[in-house]
Design a protein around this motif. Structure first.
Motif, PDB file in Angstrom:
ATOM      1  N   THR A  71       0.845  -1.196   0.000  1.00  0.00           N
ATOM      2  CA  THR A  71       0.000   0.000   0.000  1.00  0.00           C
ATOM      3  C   THR A  71       0.882   1.248   0.000  1.00  0.00           C
ATOM      4  O   THR A  71       1.816   1.361   0.781  1.00  0.00           O
ATOM      5  CB  THR A  71      -0.921   0.022   1.233  1.00  0.00           C
ATOM      6  N   GLU A  72       0.566   2.162  -0.899  1.00  0.00           N
ATOM      7  CA  GLU A  72       1.334   3.400  -1.021  1.00  0.00           C
ATOM      8  C   GLU A  72       0.656   4.556  -0.297  1.00  0.00           C
ATOM      9  O   GLU A  72       1.185   5.655  -0.246  1.00  0.00           O
ATOM     10  CB  GLU A  72       1.517   3.751  -2.505  1.00  0.00           C
ATOM     11  N   THR A  73      -0.518   4.300   0.242  1.00  0.00           N
ATOM     12  CA  THR A  73      -1.232   5.298   1.023  1.00  0.00           C
ATOM     13  C   THR A  73      -2.101   4.554   2.038  1.00  0.00           C
ATOM     14  O   THR A  73      -2.411   3.376   1.853  1.00  0.00           O
ATOM     15  CB  THR A  73      -2.123   6.191   0.119  1.00  0.00           C
ATOM     16  N   GLN A  84      -0.101   2.843   5.485  1.00  0.00           N
ATOM     17  CA  GLN A  84       0.773   2.937   4.319  1.00  0.00           C
ATOM     18  C   GLN A  84       1.981   2.017   4.514  1.00  0.00           C
ATOM     19  O   GLN A  84       2.530   1.896   5.604  1.00  0.00           O
ATOM     20  CB  GLN A  84       1.259   4.381   4.142  1.00  0.00           C
ATOM     21  N   ASP A 126      -3.706   2.438  -9.680  1.00  0.00           N
ATOM     22  CA  ASP A 126      -3.878   3.695 -10.415  1.00  0.00           C
ATOM     23  C   ASP A 126      -2.541   4.417 -10.409  1.00  0.00           C
ATOM     24  O   ASP A 126      -2.037   4.799  -9.348  1.00  0.00           O
ATOM     25  CB  ASP A 126      -4.958   4.545  -9.744  1.00  0.00           C
ATOM     26  N   ASN A 127      -1.960   4.621 -11.589  1.00  0.00           N
ATOM     27  CA  ASN A 127      -0.651   5.264 -11.683  1.00  0.00           C
ATOM     28  C   ASN A 127      -0.643   6.675 -11.113  1.00  0.00           C
ATOM     29  O   ASN A 127       0.352   7.139 -10.549  1.00  0.00           O
ATOM     30  CB  ASN A 127      -0.187   5.300 -13.147  1.00  0.00           C
ATOM     31  N   LYS A 128      -1.741   7.393 -11.274  1.00  0.00           N
ATOM     32  CA  LYS A 128      -1.786   8.782 -10.843  1.00  0.00           C
ATOM     33  C   LYS A 128      -1.950   8.899  -9.331  1.00  0.00           C
ATOM     34  O   LYS A 128      -1.302   9.714  -8.678  1.00  0.00           O
ATOM     35  CB  LYS A 128      -2.935   9.510 -11.560  1.00  0.00           C
ATOM     36  N   ARG A 129      -2.809   8.069  -8.756  1.00  0.00           N
ATOM     37  CA  ARG A 129      -3.107   8.195  -7.325  1.00  0.00           C
ATOM     38  C   ARG A 129      -2.167   7.367  -6.458  1.00  0.00           C
ATOM     39  O   ARG A 129      -2.063   7.604  -5.266  1.00  0.00           O
ATOM     40  CB  ARG A 129      -4.560   7.780  -7.069  1.00  0.00           C
ATOM     41  N   ARG A 130      -1.497   6.390  -7.043  1.00  0.00           N
ATOM     42  CA  ARG A 130      -0.527   5.562  -6.313  1.00  0.00           C
ATOM     43  C   ARG A 130      -1.136   4.963  -5.047  1.00  0.00           C
ATOM     44  O   ARG A 130      -0.661   5.188  -3.929  1.00  0.00           O
ATOM     45  CB  ARG A 130       0.729   6.370  -5.961  1.00  0.00           C
ATOM     46  N   ILE A 131      -2.197   4.193  -5.219  1.00  0.00           N
ATOM     47  CA  ILE A 131      -2.846   3.551  -4.078  1.00  0.00           C
ATOM     48  C   ILE A 131      -2.052   2.316  -3.646  1.00  0.00           C
ATOM     49  O   ILE A 131      -1.805   2.105  -2.459  1.00  0.00           O
ATOM     50  CB  ILE A 131      -4.292   3.162  -4.437  1.00  0.00           C
ATOM     51  N   SER A 183       1.301  -0.485  -5.007  1.00  0.00           N
ATOM     52  CA  SER A 183       2.319  -0.900  -5.974  1.00  0.00           C
ATOM     53  C   SER A 183       2.351  -2.425  -5.977  1.00  0.00           C
ATOM     54  O   SER A 183       2.080  -3.058  -4.953  1.00  0.00           O
ATOM     55  CB  SER A 183       3.690  -0.333  -5.613  1.00  0.00           C
TER      56      SER A 183
END
Length: 216
Positions: A36-38, A62, A78-83, A85
């Protein structure tokens, strides 16, 4: 007697799975390691067993490492929101790609992953820097194993084939069954037990696609 279930072709090698296909439904439930990136509020209650580190408010912190089914990972990515990886499963990493390039025929694909090609193709959705290498490895592995699969299917008439298909992934098993059907149909025709030779389903599907393209 009509068949209870007519097999629907997999779409996993294309842009999206075909959710009328049992093979694709099973493949989409295979687990994928992610990070998780967030922070993910309120999802800890649903993913508590997987996260292990969910906070008291049911948020997943995170940096948590999870194993999610493919369909859910694709929905969250989502590449833009980085939810999240995505981490490559081991069988698609460089170490195993080297094994496949050396001799793909020695590998038990069914043991490593029964939907090796379909699952690997779906990994290309996640924009990994190794996508080109994964794609090339999938293609070369298939090419390297294809001849042996078809040779086996054409030289096993009225025999127990369980040992021949045990090491094949699901797509390869489908190819083997197609080869077996061709062999059995030919044997029937040669013995005069077939009324006529008909075009294969591959030829018929090609003609349908060509007609659709011309009409479009």
């Amino acid at each position: 007697m009509s068949e209870a279930y007519f097999r629907v072709e997999s779409g996993a090698l294309g842009p999206e799975e075909n959710f009328l296909s049992l093979d694709d439904i099973l493949m989409s439930h295979e687990k994928l390691p992610v990070r998780t990136e967030t922070a993910m509020p309120r999802l800890g209650a649903f993913l508590l067993e997987r996260s292990g580190g969910a906070e008291t408010d049911h948020a997943i912190p995170q940096g948590s490492k999870l194993e999610l089914p493919l369909w859910l990972a694709k929905g969250l990515f989502d590449n833009k929101r980085r939810i999240i990886s995505v981490e490559l499963p081991k069988i698609y990493q460089q170490g195993w790609r080297t094994v496949f390039s050396a001799d793909a025929n020695v590998v038990d694909l069914h043991k490593l992953g029964p939907h090796f090609y379909g699952f690997g193709s779906q990994l290309l959705h996640f924009d990994s820097p190794e996508n080109a290498d994964i794609s090339e490895s999938l293609l070369q592995t298939f090419i390297g194993r294809f001849r042996r699969i078809m040779d086996s299917s054409q030289n096993a008439y009225n025999e127990d084939t369980s040992a021949l298909v045990a090491r094949l992934d699901e797509m390869e098993r489908g190819l083997f069954q197609t080869g077996q059907k061709g062999l059995n149909d030919f044997q029937c025709w040669e013995k005069g037990q077939a009324s006529q030779i008909t075009a294969s389903s591959l030829v018929q599907n090609y003609k349908k696609r060509k007609l659709t393209d011309m009409e479009g």
